[in-house]
Design a protein around this motif. Structure first.
Motif, mmCIF file in Angstrom:
data_model
loop_
_atom_site.group_PDB
_atom_site.id
_atom_site.type_symbol
_atom_site.label_atom_id
_atom_site.label_comp_id
_atom_site.label_asym_id
_atom_site.label_seq_id
_atom_site.Cartn_x
_atom_site.Cartn_y
_atom_site.Cartn_z
ATOM 1 N N PRO A 1 -33.360 34.892 75.401
ATOM 2 C CA PRO A 1 -31.989 35.328 75.079
ATOM 3 C C PRO A 1 -31.983 36.159 73.792
ATOM 4 C CG PRO A 1 -31.996 33.014 75.715
ATOM 5 C CD PRO A 1 -33.441 33.441 75.627
ATOM 6 N N GLY A 2 -31.442 37.367 73.888
ATOM 7 C CA GLY A 2 -31.393 38.249 72.720
ATOM 8 C C GLY A 2 -32.451 39.336 72.764
ATOM 9 N N SER A 3 -33.498 39.139 73.576
ATOM 10 C CA SER A 3 -34.574 40.146 73.596
ATOM 11 C C SER A 3 -34.151 41.441 74.263
ATOM 12 C CB SER A 3 -35.815 39.567 74.284
ATOM 13 O OG SER A 3 -36.521 38.784 73.336
ATOM 14 N N ALA A 4 -33.341 41.350 75.298
ATOM 15 C CA ALA A 4 -32.898 42.589 75.971
ATOM 16 C C ALA A 4 -32.115 43.449 74.983
ATOM 17 C CB ALA A 4 -32.035 42.251 77.183
ATOM 18 N N GLU A 5 -31.280 42.802 74.186
ATOM 19 C CA GLU A 5 -30.512 43.542 73.171
ATOM 20 C C GLU A 5 -31.473 44.153 72.146
ATOM 21 O OE1 GLU A 5 -29.956 40.613 74.306
ATOM 22 O OE2 GLU A 5 -27.838 40.440 74.915
ATOM 23 N N ALA A 6 -32.504 43.391 71.773
ATOM 24 C CA ALA A 6 -33.458 43.860 70.749
ATOM 25 C C ALA A 6 -34.276 45.042 71.244
ATOM 26 C CB ALA A 6 -34.388 42.725 70.356
ATOM 27 N N LEU A 7 -34.407 45.166 72.569
ATOM 28 C CA LEU A 7 -35.203 46.259 73.148
ATOM 29 C C LEU A 7 -34.358 47.496 73.449
ATOM 30 C CD1 LEU A 7 -37.416 44.221 75.621
ATOM 31 C CD2 LEU A 7 -38.246 45.559 73.658
ATOM 32 N N ASP A 8 -33.054 47.354 73.352
ATOM 33 C CA ASP A 8 -32.161 48.466 73.722
ATOM 34 C C ASP A 8 -32.349 49.644 72.761
ATOM 35 O OD1 ASP A 8 -28.802 48.573 74.956
ATOM 36 O OD2 ASP A 8 -29.910 50.208 73.970
ATOM 37 N N ILE B 1 -39.516 39.646 69.403
ATOM 38 C CA ILE B 1 -38.989 40.123 70.686
ATOM 39 C C ILE B 1 -39.874 39.525 71.787
ATOM 40 C CG2 ILE B 1 -38.183 42.103 72.002
ATOM 41 C CD1 ILE B 1 -38.287 43.782 69.447
ATOM 42 N N PHE B 2 -39.392 38.432 72.348
ATOM 43 C CA PHE B 2 -40.132 37.679 73.354
ATOM 44 C C PHE B 2 -39.566 38.002 74.730
ATOM 45 C CE2 PHE B 2 -42.583 34.421 70.964
ATOM 46 C CZ PHE B 2 -42.091 34.662 69.683
ATOM 47 N N ALA C 1 -43.148 43.234 78.585
ATOM 48 C CA ALA C 1 -44.192 43.297 77.536
ATOM 49 C C ALA C 1 -43.582 44.005 76.326
ATOM 50 C CB ALA C 1 -45.400 44.064 78.061
ATOM 51 N N PRO C 2 -42.827 43.277 75.514
ATOM 52 C CA PRO C 2 -42.080 43.919 74.411
ATOM 53 C C PRO C 2 -42.897 44.805 73.482
ATOM 54 C CG PRO C 2 -41.289 41.682 74.743
ATOM 55 C CD PRO C 2 -42.480 41.851 75.651
ATOM 56 N N VAL C 3 -44.177 44.492 73.329
ATOM 57 C CA VAL C 3 -45.007 45.323 72.430
ATOM 58 C C VAL C 3 -45.051 46.763 72.928
ATOM 59 C CG1 VAL C 3 -47.243 44.937 73.577
ATOM 60 C CG2 VAL C 3 -47.145 45.357 71.082
#
Ligand code: 6PG
Length: 223
Positions: free
Chosen positions: A145-152, A140-141, A208-210
């Motif tokens: 592209p795709g990270s916003a979905e991964a953070l939802d 999750i960077f 900061a996805p972490v």
């Protein structure tokens, strides 16, 4: 979030391996099986080297990557390759790897099949994470592209992320799955990652996805 500072990386690797082995074993006392998600990169190798010799019923442990680079398993960048080589050896050879990569398929096309393959092992019993200096975790960077979905918070278990800083597309466990693990560990080495983690505490997950996985987590740090 609890941070444990270690005198050196060897002490960290030995202690994290002991703690994780103990957590897996206690899950196996009361459950038919345990699941364990592990990162790729350079951090986990020494932990795997210590953990693979742990005395527990590895035949009831299912190991999966927290994320996978979309490359064949014989590619040096494959996380499945790293896991098989460094963790699923010695006593831990009896464990089952649940790989993400599917030859001949695009990540998008394979996502449902991978999600079906990991569903029986969720929630994760034990999670081991690494972190980049850019505060990504798993794949999750921030801004990719795709990270916003991964953070939802309502995200499905997996997402396809295409970080521009990386040579290949990634398939990653999403924030709800990572954060929902029953025991969570983040391992970071060096002053710059320690500073990055401190920065992440003041930032939103989108930057900061972490930050999305820092509740009830133990951070293990050595210089
Ligand atoms: O597939 C991966 O690369 C990992 O899952 C990734 O999230 C890793 O933990 C960080 O990039 C830190 O990498 P290092 O351990 O190499 O610093």
């Amino acid at each position: 979030m609890n941070i444990i500072d270690y005198a050196d990386r060897d002490m960290l690797a030995i202690n994290v391996a002991q703690v994780v082995a103990g957590q897996l074993e206690s899950v196996l006392f009361s459950h038919e099986r345990a699941s364990f998600a592990v990162p790729g990169g350079t951090t986990p190798g020494p932990i795997f080297d210590a953990l693979c010799a742990a005395t527990l019923d590895w035949s009831r442990v299912h190991v999966m990557p927290t994320d996978e680079r979309w490359v064949a398993e014989d590619d040096s960048r494959s996380n499945a390759r790293l896991i098989r080589k460094r963790l699923l050896t010695s006593r831990a050879e009896a464990a089952t790897l649940v790989p993400f990569y599917r030859a001949g398929q695009t990540p998008e096309a394979a996502l449902d099949e991978i999600a079906e393959s990991i569903a029986p092992y969720l929630p994760l019993s034990v999670l081991l994470l690494g972190m980049g200096e850019d505060m990504h975790t798993a794949s999750i960077f921030a801004g990719a592209p795709g990270s916003a979905e991964a953070l939802d918070a309502a995200a499905p278990p997996l997402a396809v992320v295409t970080p521009e800083t990386q040579p290949e597309t990634r398939v990653t466990l999403t924030a709800p799955v990572l954060d929902g693990a029953l025991s969570k560990h983040l391992v970071i080495f060096g002053a710059s990652k320690r500073a990055a983690l401190e920065r992440a505490l003041t930032m939103p997950p989108e930057e900061a996805p972490v930050q999305a996985v820092l509740t009830d987590i133990t951070v293990h740090w050595a210089e």
